[in-house]
Design an enzyme around this catalytic site. Structure first.
Site, PDB file in Angstrom:
ATOM      1  N   ASP A   1     -90.918  -3.968  71.179  1.00  0.00           N
ATOM      2  CA  ASP A   1     -89.901  -4.310  72.176  1.00  0.00           C
ATOM      3  C   ASP A   1     -90.426  -5.211  73.289  1.00  0.00           C
ATOM      4  O   ASP A   1     -89.970  -5.128  74.428  1.00  0.00           O
ATOM      5  CB  ASP A   1     -89.273  -3.050  72.779  1.00  0.00           C
TER       6      ASP A   1
ATOM      7  N   SER B   1     -95.719 -11.137  58.605  1.00  0.00           N
ATOM      8  CA  SER B   1     -95.678 -11.622  57.231  1.00  0.00           C
ATOM      9  C   SER B   1     -94.627 -12.723  57.081  1.00  0.00           C
ATOM     10  O   SER B   1     -93.488 -12.588  57.521  1.00  0.00           O
ATOM     11  CB  SER B   1     -95.351 -10.459  56.285  1.00  0.00           C
TER      12      SER B   1
ATOM     13  N   ARG C   1     -91.683  -9.721  67.282  1.00  0.00           N
ATOM     14  CA  ARG C   1     -90.403 -10.368  66.984  1.00  0.00           C
ATOM     15  C   ARG C   1     -89.895 -11.245  68.126  1.00  0.00           C
ATOM     16  O   ARG C   1     -89.092 -12.147  67.903  1.00  0.00           O
ATOM     17  CB  ARG C   1     -89.361  -9.302  66.627  1.00  0.00           C
TER      18      ARG C   1
ATOM     19  N   LYS D   1    -104.141  -1.740  63.345  1.00  0.00           N
ATOM     20  CA  LYS D   1    -102.767  -1.804  63.861  1.00  0.00           C
ATOM     21  C   LYS D   1    -101.946  -0.744  63.126  1.00  0.00           C
ATOM     22  O   LYS D   1    -101.939  -0.712  61.898  1.00  0.00           O
ATOM     23  CB  LYS D   1    -102.156  -3.187  63.650  1.00  0.00           C
TER      24      LYS D   1
ATOM     25  N   CYS E   1     -97.423  -1.280  58.551  1.00  0.00           N
ATOM     26  CA  CYS E   1     -96.296  -1.932  57.884  1.00  0.00           C
ATOM     27  C   CYS E   1     -95.384  -0.888  57.241  1.00  0.00           C
ATOM     28  O   CYS E   1     -95.849  -0.046  56.468  1.00  0.00           O
ATOM     29  CB  CYS E   1     -96.787  -2.910  56.824  1.00  0.00           C
TER      30      CYS E   1
ATOM     31  N   PRO F   1     -99.632 -10.282  63.979  1.00  0.00           N
ATOM     32  CA  PRO F   1     -99.511 -10.776  62.607  1.00  0.00           C
ATOM     33  C   PRO F   1     -98.104 -10.481  62.100  1.00  0.00           C
ATOM     34  O   PRO F   1     -97.592  -9.379  62.287  1.00  0.00           O
ATOM     35  CB  PRO F   1    -100.560  -9.960  61.840  1.00  0.00           C
TER      36      PRO F   1
END
Length: 337
Positions: free
Chosen positions: A217, A33, A240, A154, A115, A31
């Site tokens: 990573d 944002s 990412r 998470k 987060c 997930p």
């Protein structure tokens, strides 16, 4: 040449079991944002049809006070397996939000306890729960009691390097009823800087009986396999590494299942995908979708001659036509293969 060890191949050959729910992939799309909306998930799923997808994180307090569900909770009935991620620090609000998530079609409900963003942590959500394990435990218990789908968590390895408490924290989440935990191998204070400490994920795996998913990573198939080898995790979650590259989850999944590396898309293929992403965001969200597309388009525009100039143009695009024209001109300058 990248290879799968026989031990790893055997370990990953069976479906991922999250409670009584099975997923036919050990690779998950994180997930994110402002990123993992319906449009983005459809692109990822094209290349990873079996993988678990996650919505953007949803504020449980916000859900409590609105009559209409936010659009970020919208899921396609055909996009299974799908999980809706929630965040908050109030067990009762999260339990209520989880029921709404299940009604929307969520196969699992994920609680964000990782987060690092200040606006989330200052209100007791996200990674601040690492400093309040009793509340985190109460949240999981309340949500487990409220819904009949698996509840997952998470999180990160700790608040700072001096406050790495993931082993105790993860055990508490399991004892409270969580059916899977995803561990990002960084502390909250690290943000996204430095290297992920995969060794802590390995240590979490050693003390839990529920599935442990490694995160942090994972920017390539090679990194995913190395992470799985080093951590003993039950799967990997790509974050990412999928920005401007919705092919990654599928590439990792394909290699795990076949031992064969997919041919990576060419710059032209990536830019064609960028155009599709732009058009789909406009169709789904109108002009606001075009504005949101700017960041996606700049992520696609990397790794080829003229990419920097193209990023400058795409960062201020105002219409679908303008964006597609800029991309088409860039494609004309690139070799066909």
């Amino acid at each position: 040449m990248l290879t799968l060890s026989p031990e790893l191949q055997k370990r990953l050959a069976t479906p991922l079991k999250i409670g009584d729910f099975e997923v036919n992939s050990r690779v998950l799309q994180s997930p994110l944002s402002g990123v993992t909306d319906l449009v983005f998930r459809r692109l990822v799923r094209r290349y990873a049809p079996d993988s678990m997808m996650y919505t953007e994180m949803v504020n449980a307090t916000g859900l409590h006070y609105v009559k209409q569900l936010p659009r970020i909770m919208e899921v396609d009935p055909n996009e299974r397996p799908i999980s809706i991620q929630l965040f908050d620090c109030r067990p009762d609000f999260l339990a209520e939000a989880a029921q709404k998530a299940v009604a929307e079609g969520a196969d699992t409900v994920d609680i964000n306890m990782g987060c690092p963003v200040n606006k989330i942590t200052k209100n007791g959500g996200g990674s601040s729960l690492l400093r309040d394990p009793e509340t985190a435990e109460a949240i999981v218990r309340a949500v487990v009691q409220a819904v009949d789908v698996p509840v997952t968590v998470k999180t990160r390895i700790g608040w700072t390097d001096k406050e790495i408490n993931i082993l105790d924290f993860a055990k508490r989440m399991e004892d409270a009823g969580a059916k899977m935990i995803t561990v990002h191998g960084r502390t909250r204070s690290q943000g996204y800087n430095g290297q992920a400490k995969w060794e802590w994920i390995r240590r979490v795996k050693e003390v839990l009986s529920i599935p442990v998913i490694a995160n942090g990573d994972i920017f390539s198939v090679e990194a995913a396999i190395r992470c799985l080898e080093e951590t003993g995790a039950d799967g990997v979650m790509c974050s990412r590494g999928t920005l401007g590259y919705p092919f990654l989850v599928g590439e990792v999944d394909y290699f795990i299942k076949t031992g064969v590396e997919k041919i990576t898309p060419t710059p032209i293929e990536r830019l064609e995908c960028a155009k599709e992403h732009l058009r789909a965001l406009w169709e789904y969200k109108g002009d606001s979708g075009v504005c949101q597309a700017r960041k996606h388009l700049t992520w696609y525009a990397k790794g080829f001659p003229g990419a920097a100039e193209l990023r400058g143009l795409l960062a201020v695009v105002e219409t679908v036509e303008q964006g597609c024209d800029s991309i088409d001109r860039a494609i004309e300058q690139l070799p066909a293969s």
